[in-house]
Every structure is written in structure tokens, then in C-alpha cells.
Design a protein around this motif. Structure first.
Motif, PDB file in Angstrom:
ATOM      1  N   LEU A 115       0.827  -1.206   0.000  1.00 34.56           N
ATOM      2  CA  LEU A 115       0.000   0.000   0.000  1.00 34.56           C
ATOM      3  C   LEU A 115       0.864   1.260   0.000  1.00 34.56           C
ATOM      4  N   ALA A 116       1.892   1.270   0.831  1.00 35.15           N
ATOM      5  CA  ALA A 116       2.769   2.438   0.922  1.00 35.15           C
ATOM      6  C   ALA A 116       3.566   2.650  -0.357  1.00 35.15           C
ATOM      7  N   ALA A 117       3.917   1.572  -1.027  1.00 31.79           N
ATOM      8  CA  ALA A 117       4.658   1.689  -2.284  1.00 31.79           C
ATOM      9  C   ALA A 117       3.787   2.281  -3.392  1.00 31.79           C
ATOM     10  N   CYS A 118       2.482   2.095  -3.282  1.00 30.60           N
ATOM     11  CA  CYS A 118       1.554   2.556  -4.316  1.00 30.60           C
ATOM     12  C   CYS A 118       0.884   3.881  -3.996  1.00 30.60           C
ATOM     13  N   SER A 119       0.990   4.339  -2.770  1.00 29.89           N
ATOM     14  CA  SER A 119       0.161   5.465  -2.364  1.00 29.89           C
ATOM     15  C   SER A 119       0.844   6.357  -1.331  1.00 29.89           C
ATOM     16  N   ASP A 120       0.948   7.645  -1.656  1.00 34.64           N
ATOM     17  CA  ASP A 120       1.479   8.608  -0.687  1.00 34.64           C
ATOM     18  C   ASP A 120       0.581   8.662   0.549  1.00 34.64           C
ATOM     19  N   TYR A 121      -0.714   8.512   0.343  1.00 36.17           N
ATOM     20  CA  TYR A 121      -1.686   8.522   1.443  1.00 36.17           C
ATOM     21  C   TYR A 121      -1.360   7.414   2.449  1.00 36.17           C
ATOM     22  N   PHE A 122      -1.193   6.188   1.946  1.00 33.77           N
ATOM     23  CA  PHE A 122      -0.885   5.079   2.842  1.00 33.77           C
ATOM     24  C   PHE A 122       0.546   5.146   3.367  1.00 33.77           C
ATOM     25  N   ARG A 123       1.473   5.676   2.572  1.00 39.07           N
ATOM     26  CA  ARG A 123       2.853   5.824   3.045  1.00 39.07           C
ATOM     27  C   ARG A 123       2.863   6.721   4.279  1.00 39.07           C
ATOM     28  N   ALA A 124       2.144   7.823   4.207  1.00 34.15           N
ATOM     29  CA  ALA A 124       2.065   8.730   5.356  1.00 34.15           C
ATOM     30  C   ALA A 124       1.343   8.062   6.521  1.00 34.15           C
ATOM     31  N   MET A 125       0.257   7.377   6.229  1.00 35.61           N
ATOM     32  CA  MET A 125      -0.535   6.737   7.281  1.00 35.61           C
ATOM     33  C   MET A 125       0.281   5.719   8.064  1.00 35.61           C
TER      34      MET A 125
END
Length: 137
Positions: free
Chosen positions: A60-70
Motif C-alpha cells: 500500500l505504501a509503495a503505491c500510495s502517498d496517502y498510505f505511506r504517510a498513514m
């Protein structure tokens, strides 16, 4: 006459030969997707409209700045086993996860936009995802 292969600069400097596989990336992602489907080795469960989806925080973090931050900042969700996503439909999340793990989906054009566009468009409303949830750098 036997074919000769020139050594790369890396091989000349280190004396090591590097392996390369054209299918490695796809194989790893396919294995992670199978784990997700089987519900094994996943470290987060996303919840949308009371439906649960197993996933890997790293994917998720690799695909999404939103999830990377979360998952990487000092947010409550970073240590949570379950994360409720408000304003996200289960259909939208299912399609986004399918794209994250396979690079394909029922509506690939829209899924791609969630992951790769910097600016949100009306595709997010059309496809049940809130602005910004899947926008990678």
C-alpha cells in the motif's frame, strides 16, 4: 564458434556477476497477491462499508502517498491491525487493491489514475474513491 560475453563494469570491478530476471517483479507481486487472497502474512485489514480487505502495508505504501504517510508517520493507524476508511466504497477499494497487486483491474484507466496522478479528477467520484487516497509520486 562459442559466443563470448563481455563483462560489465560492475563485474570487472567486483568480480561478481549479477543475476537478472525479467519475471522476478511479476512473480513477487503475484505471490503477495496470493498471500492477500489467502489472508496470510498480511499486516493490515482495511475496512470499507463494513467489508474487510487484507493487505500488506508495504504494498500500500509503495503505491500510495496517502498510505505511506498513514503507516510511516506517527499516526494512530501506523500500528493498527485494522483501518476503517471512511468515504470509500468497498467496490472502489476492491478495484484499487486489485490494481495495486496486479497492475490490472476492471477499470484499469481509473485505477491507474488513483495511483499515478498528482492532481485528482472527477474519476475519483465516479469510481467511489476519495480524492488523494491512491496517488503515488
Amino acid at each position: 564458434m562459442p559466443s563470448e560475453r563481455c563483462l560489465s563494469i560492475q563485474e570487472m570491478l567486483t568480480g561478481q556477476r549479477l543475476c537478472h530476471s525479467e519475471s522476478h517483479n511479476d512473480s513477487v507481486l503475484a505471490a503477495l497477491n496470493q498471500q492477500r487472497s489467502d489472508g496470510i502474512l498480511c499486516d493490515v485489514t482495511l475496512i470499507a462499508e463494513e467489508q474487510k480487505f487484507h493487505a500488506h502495508k508495504a504494498v500500500l505504501a509503495a503505491c500510495s502517498d496517502y498510505f505511506r504517510a498513514m503507516f510511516s508517520l506517527c499516526m494512530v493507524e501506523s500500528g493498527a491491525d485494522e483501518v476503517s476508511l471512511h468515504g470509500v466504497t468497498s467496490l472502489g477499494l476492491k478495484q484499487a487493491l486489485e490494481f495495486a497487486y496486479t497492475g490490472q483491474g476492471e477499470d484499469v484507466t481509473c485505477s491507474c489514475s488513483w495511483f499515478h496522478r498528482k492532481q485528482s479528477t472527477d474519476l475519483t467520484d465516479k469510481n467511489h474513491m476519495p480524492n488523494g487516497i491512491f496517488m503515488a509520486s
